[in-house]
Structure formats: structure tokens, C-alpha cells
Design a protein around this motif. Sequence first.
Motif, PDB file in Angstrom:
ATOM      1  N   LEU A  76       0.862  -1.337  -0.205  1.00 39.91           N
ATOM      2  CA  LEU A  76      -0.273  -0.642   0.106  1.00 39.91           C
ATOM      3  C   LEU A  76       0.305   1.257   0.032  1.00 39.91           C
ATOM      4  O   LEU A  76       0.876   2.607  -0.854  1.00 39.91           O
ATOM      5  CB  LEU A  76      -0.947  -0.133   1.365  1.00 39.91           C
ATOM      6  CG  LEU A  76      -2.146   0.946   1.502  1.00 39.91           C
ATOM      7  CD1 LEU A  76      -2.920   0.893   0.392  1.00 39.91           C
ATOM      8  CD2 LEU A  76      -2.291   0.975   2.995  1.00 39.91           C
ATOM      9  N   ILE A  90      -4.173   3.248  -6.123  1.00 39.85           N
ATOM     10  CA  ILE A  90      -4.131   2.939  -5.007  1.00 39.85           C
ATOM     11  C   ILE A  90      -3.511   1.445  -5.624  1.00 39.85           C
ATOM     12  O   ILE A  90      -3.711   0.798  -6.839  1.00 39.85           O
ATOM     13  CB  ILE A  90      -4.847   2.056  -4.004  1.00 39.85           C
ATOM     14  CG1 ILE A  90      -4.708   2.633  -3.019  1.00 39.85           C
ATOM     15  CG2 ILE A  90      -5.558   0.938  -4.330  1.00 39.85           C
ATOM     16  CD1 ILE A  90      -4.849   3.840  -2.289  1.00 39.85           C
ATOM     17  N   PHE A  92      -2.007  -2.317  -4.710  1.00 40.61           N
ATOM     18  CA  PHE A  92      -2.542  -3.263  -3.861  1.00 40.61           C
ATOM     19  C   PHE A  92      -2.351  -5.083  -3.651  1.00 40.61           C
ATOM     20  O   PHE A  92      -2.621  -5.500  -3.282  1.00 40.61           O
ATOM     21  CB  PHE A  92      -4.388  -3.426  -4.495  1.00 40.61           C
ATOM     22  CG  PHE A  92      -4.686  -3.841  -5.526  1.00 40.61           C
ATOM     23  CD1 PHE A  92      -5.132  -5.023  -5.327  1.00 40.61           C
ATOM     24  CD2 PHE A  92      -4.477  -3.235  -6.811  1.00 40.61           C
ATOM     25  CE1 PHE A  92      -5.814  -5.661  -6.858  1.00 40.61           C
ATOM     26  CE2 PHE A  92      -5.280  -3.415  -8.083  1.00 40.61           C
ATOM     27  CZ  PHE A  92      -4.912  -5.440  -8.358  1.00 40.61           C
ATOM     28  N   TYR A 143      -4.951   3.739   4.763  1.00 47.85           N
ATOM     29  CA  TYR A 143      -3.530   4.532   5.311  1.00 47.85           C
ATOM     30  C   TYR A 143      -2.916   4.088   6.684  1.00 47.85           C
ATOM     31  O   TYR A 143      -2.178   3.697   7.137  1.00 47.85           O
ATOM     32  CB  TYR A 143      -3.115   5.135   4.198  1.00 47.85           C
ATOM     33  CG  TYR A 143      -2.789   5.048   2.795  1.00 47.85           C
ATOM     34  CD1 TYR A 143      -1.468   4.705   2.890  1.00 47.85           C
ATOM     35  CD2 TYR A 143      -3.940   5.225   1.848  1.00 47.85           C
ATOM     36  CE1 TYR A 143      -0.796   5.163   1.759  1.00 47.85           C
ATOM     37  CE2 TYR A 143      -3.453   5.326   0.880  1.00 47.85           C
ATOM     38  CZ  TYR A 143      -1.801   5.173   0.886  1.00 47.85           C
ATOM     39  OH  TYR A 143      -1.298   4.845  -1.106  1.00 47.85           O
TER      40      TYR A 143
END
Length: 579
Positions: A76, A90, A92, A143
Motif C-alpha cells: 500500500l 492505489i 493493492f 493508510y
Amino acid sequence: MDIQEQIIKILLGKRLILETQIKDLKEESEKSGETLETLLIKDKLIDEEELTKIKGQILGVPYVDLFNKEIDASVLNIISREVAENYQMIAFDKKGEKLKIALVDPHNFKAMEAANFLAKENHLRVEYHIISPTGIENVLKKYQILGKEIKEELEVAQEKFVSEKEKEVEKEVRVEEVIKRAPVAKMVETIIRHAVQLRASDIHIEPYGEETRVRYRVDGVLHTSLSLPSYIHSAVVSRIKILANLKIDETRKPQDGRIRLTVKDKKVDLRVSTLPLIDSEKIMMRILDTSGAVVTLEKLGFGGRCLKVLQDITKRAEGMVLVTGPTGSGKSTTLYALLGLLNKERVNIVTIEDPVEYYVAGINQSQVNPQVGFTFASGLRSILRQDPNIIMVGEIRDDETAELAIHAGLTGHLVLSTLHTRDAIGAIPRLRDMKTEFFLIASTLNLIIAQRLVRKICEYCREPFHLPSLVEEEIRKELSLMPPSLISSSLDLSKPLTFFRGRGCSRCNNTGYQGRTVIIEIIKITPEMQKIIESGYKIEDVEKELKKQEMITMKQEGILKASQGITTIEEVMRATRKK
């Protein structure tokens, strides 16, 4: 063929939408400036995830659902939160040298350029996927939680604040310096940003023992989100006061102000209120939507016969419509929705409010200011000299305002206002308490709406269940009092009753609820009801007339909405419980 047209073609091919709906959406898109995709989701014509899958098919980018997927922190954080928020992308998953990145917009070449740069730095190659806007919002929460974000700032702040506290420096100088410090500014910004992300309506910052507690009101319920050490409290309060243009050295009396800022490209308006406590101050911030888009009655939860009654009443040129309920029951929002129906070029709409919560183009809005003698009563007198067709009075609080509002309704104006009563029946005795004569009430009132807000079940984790026998018995008793024609087809009284609840998932922060809807009861002031009011408003006569009107109570409407899976029985009971 552009992507919008390709989406339309696929939706028509799958028979998910009609040609007439497409035409209406295109017209609405031209008027509002919103994209076709936004309107498809907003009008609930297609699920956001389904639409994202279709876009992925068109663009040749695989769709990914990350709602229930655990993402390794090391993966992440290949893309920082700031970059992820900015470019809506993002990281992932990572297998060997392959890095999987999800993008909201695979046509965002700047985002892809940034992703390729980061991947190159880490000696990786990128595989792109498409994700929905809601999906990425959910992942962004992974996050750092609010407490962790604040912790870093506290470590910096503790060093500065505690050392300064030990020094003998004049208080005024110290406060001025403290509130300019980056840690405090960052803390306040983070608190507000998280509140907006969680769709909170209010932020409470208050002393709590040896700590400062930060609470968010989400869907009408307060949750503690953060605890700060007490030494930071006065600095946080002072920072908020500066943002709201309030006096930072005034701690003896309450103050009110506003903060306007932008959070992730969204304009946010916060109404700030300070309250002096024994040895400190409490801050409350109401988060207001300044998008300028008036919420419709349908979006609030009005439907069926109730919606038609409201739409018909707005066609009248004079009289009064009252919305009743306790604080926080959505009365003002309902008035704005009614004004949205009435807001035409040919009419002059003037409001007097305390405070102005939403700014609406085409409506002349004024705010009371008791310090200069501008009250609801004096403001209403001035409004009547402004040639209004429609007047909105934020609240009828006293005898003088009630008298002026009634006379305005009698003299050719349509008046909309709110009143604090527990139910619709109690509105008329409340006006009588304000020394308004029964014959004037009967001649002026068109409609009384009483309402409450209840939380909606999260549609992603909704599941059916059977009620405990005692609760079911109470529900059946309530349903037996309703006109059979109004009982929902989803309720089969010959079988055990099935209702719904939210199991809890990542989309609703494991609460089982997402958003709120309204439950209402309506009294129409018919000629028969006018006679009952004029003759003294005897409760037995009122009940007979309401039976003829086939009025259903808030509790009954709530039960019907619960049977349709919109809300839960627990929410209905909580909202309609007699105090």
C-alpha cells in the motif's frame, strides 16, 4: 464513439435502462453539468460497481473489488497517501516484479506516469486495474487511522507545547505563537478531513477528564474518534477560532462563526459554536453542504401518497405549511426541498433563518442578528415589504413571530416554517399557546408535517431475520390500526413477519447502517378539519377526522419502511419512542 455512448449502448443491450430514461438523463446532465455516470448512480439506475465493471470492459482494463481485501502495508505504501488521493490510484498487490495498481480513471495519463515512475524506482512493472470511486475511498482509509495520523503531530507538539508551558512567558504571546505552529494546524485539518470522509454532520471537541475528546456524529449517532492530551486543547480551540474569525482571547461567553474550506476538491462550510465551560471551552462544528444542489423530497425519503400531497400543496399560492419535530429531525432540510420545488423565476422567495444553513441560487436568504435587533419577528415585518410570494421562516419561536406568520399566510403569501412539537397533532395546541386564535389557525394552515430521521440499512450487507415474538406482537398490533389499503405488499400478515438488518461490512464501517431517511406523518387541513379547529380542537373529533384521512403515524410509516428493508425496527422504535 466516446465512452459515455458505449456505456449507454451496453446498458440498453442488457436492458438495464430504457431509451426514455437515457433521454431524461441527458437533459438533466445538460442542466446540472453532472456526468451521465454520476446521474446513473445517483438515480440508482445502476450499481456503481456494475458500472465500473462495464467501463473496464470498454477500456480493456480488468475490474477489481477491494472492499473486503486485506492489503499488505508495504504494498500500500509504495504509493503515498497524498499521491493516492491526488491521482485516485492505489497499489493493492505485488507478486514478484509485478505491481498491481487500481485506478478510478485509466485515462488519467498523469496518474499512470506517476505510477510508472514509482514502480521503476522499486524495480517493478505495473499491471493496471479499474476501481470505483467508492472503492478507492474505502481503501484510502486503510493508510492510517485518525489516531495514528495525529500521533505524529502530537510528538512534535508535545516537545514544543510542554517546554513552552514550563517557561514563564506571557499568556497572550504564548497563545499567538502556539496556534501558528504547524502541528496544531495539521491536527485541525486532519480532524475536519476525516469528518468529511466519514460523512459526519457534526464535530465535537470537548474536555473529558485529563484528555480532550473528539467525537463525530455520523447518521445521527455520536462516536468518539480520537482522544488528545489536555495540554493541546486550548491551542486546538484557538486554531479553530482563528479559522472562524472569532476572538481567541474571549473565553467567558459563547461565540458563533463559520469556516469555509476545500477538502479534496469539495467545498465545505462549517458552522462553529464555542461554549465556555468551568475551566475551558467546548467547540462544536456543524458540517454543511455548500454544493448549492437542493436535496429533493424523494432523496430525503418522501414517497407514495405523502409525496403527492406535498407536491400538490406547493401549487397553492397562500396559506401555511408547518414542519414539526425535535432538533436534528431534518426539518430545515425538508423546507429547502419544498423551496426547491417552488424556486421559479416568476416567484419572489424570501427567507429568514437562524442560521442560513444552505445557500440556494434564486432565493433571497437573510439571517437573524439579535445583537442589532434583527429577529424573526422584525425580519418578517421587513420581508412583507419586499413583495414576496413565498416566505420561509426558519422557526416560529414566540407569540409575535407566530402572529406575523399567520397574518402573512392570510394575506396572499405561502409561508413555510418549523415548530418544535413531538407530533403533528401537537402543532395546533402549540400555536394556541402562542396566543394565536383558533379561527386564524383554521383559515391559514394548509398542512402539518411531523418527522424524524432514521438510519438506513447498508444495502451491501443487508440480511433478513425474524423478530422476537414480543416485538412481532407489538408490530402486528400497530399494523392492525392502519388502513388495510396502505399496508405494504411486502408484508404478509398470515405468515411470520420478516424484517431486515445490516450485518456490518467495510462499506458501512461495520455499523450495518449507511445514510438516513425520513419517517413522517401528515395532517391535511381539510374543510372538516378547519371546523374542528374553529370549534376548539377536541382530540376525539381530531382522531375521527384523521381516520377518515387514512393518516398513518410516523411509527407506522417507519414499520412499513422497515418491512421494505430500508431501515430497521430498532431504529423506528428509537426514533418514535415517547419521551
